[in-house]
Design an enzyme around this catalytic site. Structure first.
Site, PDB file in Angstrom:
ATOM      1  N   GLU A  31       0.859  -1.194   0.000  1.00 61.72           N
ATOM      2  CA  GLU A  31       0.000   0.000   0.000  1.00 61.72           C
ATOM      3  C   GLU A  31       0.889   1.236   0.000  1.00 61.72           C
ATOM      4  OE1 GLU A  31      -2.359   2.833  -0.222  1.00 61.72           O
ATOM      5  OE2 GLU A  31      -3.294   0.844  -0.302  1.00 61.72           O
ATOM      6  N   GLY A  33       0.229   4.436   0.574  1.00 61.78           N
ATOM      7  CA  GLY A  33       0.021   5.429   1.619  1.00 61.78           C
ATOM      8  C   GLY A  33       0.822   5.092   2.860  1.00 61.78           C
ATOM      9  N   GLY A  41      -7.539   0.673   2.312  1.00 63.64           N
ATOM     10  CA  GLY A  41      -8.945   0.509   1.990  1.00 63.64           C
ATOM     11  C   GLY A  41      -9.306   1.069   0.632  1.00 63.64           C
ATOM     12  N   GLY A  42      -8.402   1.808   0.006  1.00 60.93           N
ATOM     13  CA  GLY A  42      -8.596   2.248  -1.365  1.00 60.93           C
ATOM     14  C   GLY A  42      -9.394   3.521  -1.534  1.00 60.93           C
ATOM     15  N   THR A  43      -9.612   3.860  -2.802  1.00 58.04           N
ATOM     16  CA  THR A  43     -10.293   5.102  -3.166  1.00 58.04           C
ATOM     17  C   THR A  43     -11.694   5.177  -2.600  1.00 58.04           C
ATOM     18  OG1 THR A  43      -9.014   5.328  -5.210  1.00 58.04           O
ATOM     19  CG2 THR A  43     -11.131   6.462  -5.122  1.00 58.04           C
ATOM     20  N   CYS A  44     -12.470   4.117  -2.768  1.00 60.12           N
ATOM     21  CA  CYS A  44     -13.881   4.142  -2.370  1.00 60.12           C
ATOM     22  C   CYS A  44     -14.039   4.473  -0.892  1.00 60.12           C
ATOM     23  CB  CYS A  44     -14.541   2.805  -2.674  1.00 60.12           C
ATOM     24  SG  CYS A  44     -16.268   2.702  -2.125  1.00 60.12           S
ATOM     25  N   HIS A 448     -48.731   0.184  -5.469  1.00 57.21           N
ATOM     26  CA  HIS A 448     -49.298   1.496  -5.730  1.00 57.21           C
ATOM     27  C   HIS A 448     -49.562   2.200  -4.403  1.00 57.21           C
ATOM     28  CE1 HIS A 448     -51.695   4.624  -7.641  1.00 57.21           C
ATOM     29  NE2 HIS A 448     -52.571   4.475  -6.657  1.00 57.21           N
TER      30      HIS A 448
END
Length: 465
Positions: A31, A33, A41-44, A448
């Site tokens: 990783e 970072g 944990g990534g971008t998301c 409905h």
């Protein structure tokens, strides 16, 4: 040089590959970072879909006074406590990211976590620059799940001013009075909604004549019309220069009526994202990439080098978490069971834009169907034509469907309006499982007066053979 059974580069969806079936594998996870810049944990999780949607929901609540006016309800927005909003979001996000890193590092004895930038030195061999110095590792198998990063346009002066991207703008110390958003894609549209709802004067700048031009033409046109009502929308502009000013930042533009100058406290650059393949020096490993930098993979997610796979934003044309998760499961299976590989299914990939209004789409747009020479029919149903749409007093939202006139099979679905990402899901299911429009419309009950009647009426409106 330490050798592993498996190296996984990136801790977004790639992190999910490891389960109890890998307990006897010697695994390295890399990783980039480190320390306060850790993005385990990534971008998301850290800068993408999860924190942005937490901000979007807050913005939706802040917009309640606007919705209330047309319903005869007097609601007032008294206060926006930005730091409280920000800290609530990242108080949760950062805790999850840190616990995920701690779990892999401390509780998986078969996993070695390397924090630092990595570059290939050969096929299945990496040099990792860690805080403790460089180290070289290799493996029998490598999974590249390294994601992407924001694109910074080549505008003179941009490197000399303070600007933000989607990676940093949610952690602002204070809420600015004004913001220029450079870009008219989904990132720009979502942040324009977030910050304008919280009281920021937003100016959106784009080089094309529409916002969200990748959507179906009718959807994009409607969204552009509504965006112009909410934000100072400057389309068909070319950025000439960025510089600092007393207010914060100054942007010089060339537009249809000549030169313009904009000023704002904050500049947000939202002009797209690019894959991180170049940071990894994939060419040194012999891995082929496309012109846009995406790692080339086959239907099993295998790269052009034996024993190496790729998934998610670094390789997929669909920069979406649900696609990355799907590809992760394919790679996971193919690592465990190489003699019976499975393939990714990218036939019906839905996406959504969580702006104001919301948008959701799956399948072909009308312009793409025409471009491909595919025979189709279309139907449109307004929110205002269903009972729940009356309740909301919605006058702008609609659903648009495309179908094969002979078989009734759906070719595409596009919705703009409240809860569009939820309302579209039955249409995704119909396309995936081959249910034709008439069977879908008449073969089940539709509650409905609920919002899915929008889908029912659109299906019934298709002029099928």
């Amino acid at each position: 040089m330490r050798h592993f059974d498996l190296i996984i580069i990136g801790t977004g969806s790639g992190n999910a590959i490891l389960d109890e079936r890998f307990a006897d594998w010697d695994v390295a996870v890399v990783e980039k970072g480190v320390g306060s810049d850790s993005s385990y944990g990534g971008t998301c999780l850290n800068v993408g879909c999860i924190p942005t949607k937490m901000f979007v929901h807050t913005a939706d609540v802040a917009n309640s006074p606007t919705a209330g006016e047309r319903l005869g309800v007097g609601v007032r927005l008294d206060e926006v406590r930005w730091r409280e909003i920000r800290d609530r979001v990242f108080g949760r996000i950062d805790t999850i990211a840190e616990s995920g890193k701690r779990f892999r590092r401390d509780e998986n004895p078969n996993v070695t976590l390397y924090e630092g930038t990595a570059r290939f030195t050969a096929a299945r061999e990496l040099r990792v620059e860690t805080t403790e110095g460089p180290t070289t590792i290799s493996a029998d198998r490598v999974v590249i799940a390294a994601g992407g990063r924001p694109v910074i346009p080549e505008v003179p002066g941009i490197e000399d001013v303070e600007y933000h991207t989607s990676d940093s703008v949610m952690r602002l110390e204070s809420l600015p009075e004004s913001m220029i958003i450079m870009g008219t894609g989904f990132i720009g549209a979502e942040f324009a909604h977030i910050f304008s709802a919280l009281g920021v004067r937003v100016t959106m700048v784009g080089r094309s004549g529409r916002v969200l031009r990748g959507e179906d033409d009718d959807i994009s046109a409607r969204f552009t019309e509504l965006a112009a009502r909410q934000w100072d929308l400057r389309l068909n502009r070319r950025e000439i220069e960025v510089s600092g000013s007393e207010e914060g930042v100054r942007l010089r533009l060339d537009g249809p009526e000549g030169a313009e100058t904009l000023e704002a406290r904050t500049l947000l650059v939202a002009t797209g994202r690019r894959p991180n393949s170049d940071l990894l020096d994939t060419a040194a490993a012999g891995i082929e990439t496309a012109e846009d930098g995406k790692v080339k993979v086959d239907s099993t997610q295998r790269t052009t080098v034996e024993g190496m796979w790729a998934l998610g934003d670094v390789s997929s044309e669909y920069e979406l978490k649900h696609v990355a998760n799907h590809e992760e499961r394919v790679v996971q299976h193919n690592l465990l069971y190489p003699d019976t590989p499975i393939e990714s299914d990218h036939r019906f990939v839905p996406h959504a834009v969580f702006s104001e209004p919301q948008i959701a789409s799956v399948g072909l747009t009308e312009q793409r169907a025409a471009e491909y020479g595919i025979r189709y029919v279309t139907a449109t149903q307004d929110y205002g034509g269903i009972a729940y749409g009356w309740a909301m007093e919605d006058t702008t939202g609609f659903a648009k469907l495309l179908a094969d006139p002979a078989t009734g099979k759906l070719l595409g679905a596009h919705i703009i309006g409240p809860q569009a990402p939820t309302v579209i899901q039955p249409l995704v299911q119909a396309m995936e499982f081959g249910i034709d429009a008439r069977s879908m419309a008449r073969g089940q009950y539709w509650i409905h007066p609920a919002m899915p009647e929008l889908v029912e009426n659109a299906l019934l409106g298709l002029p099928l053979d």
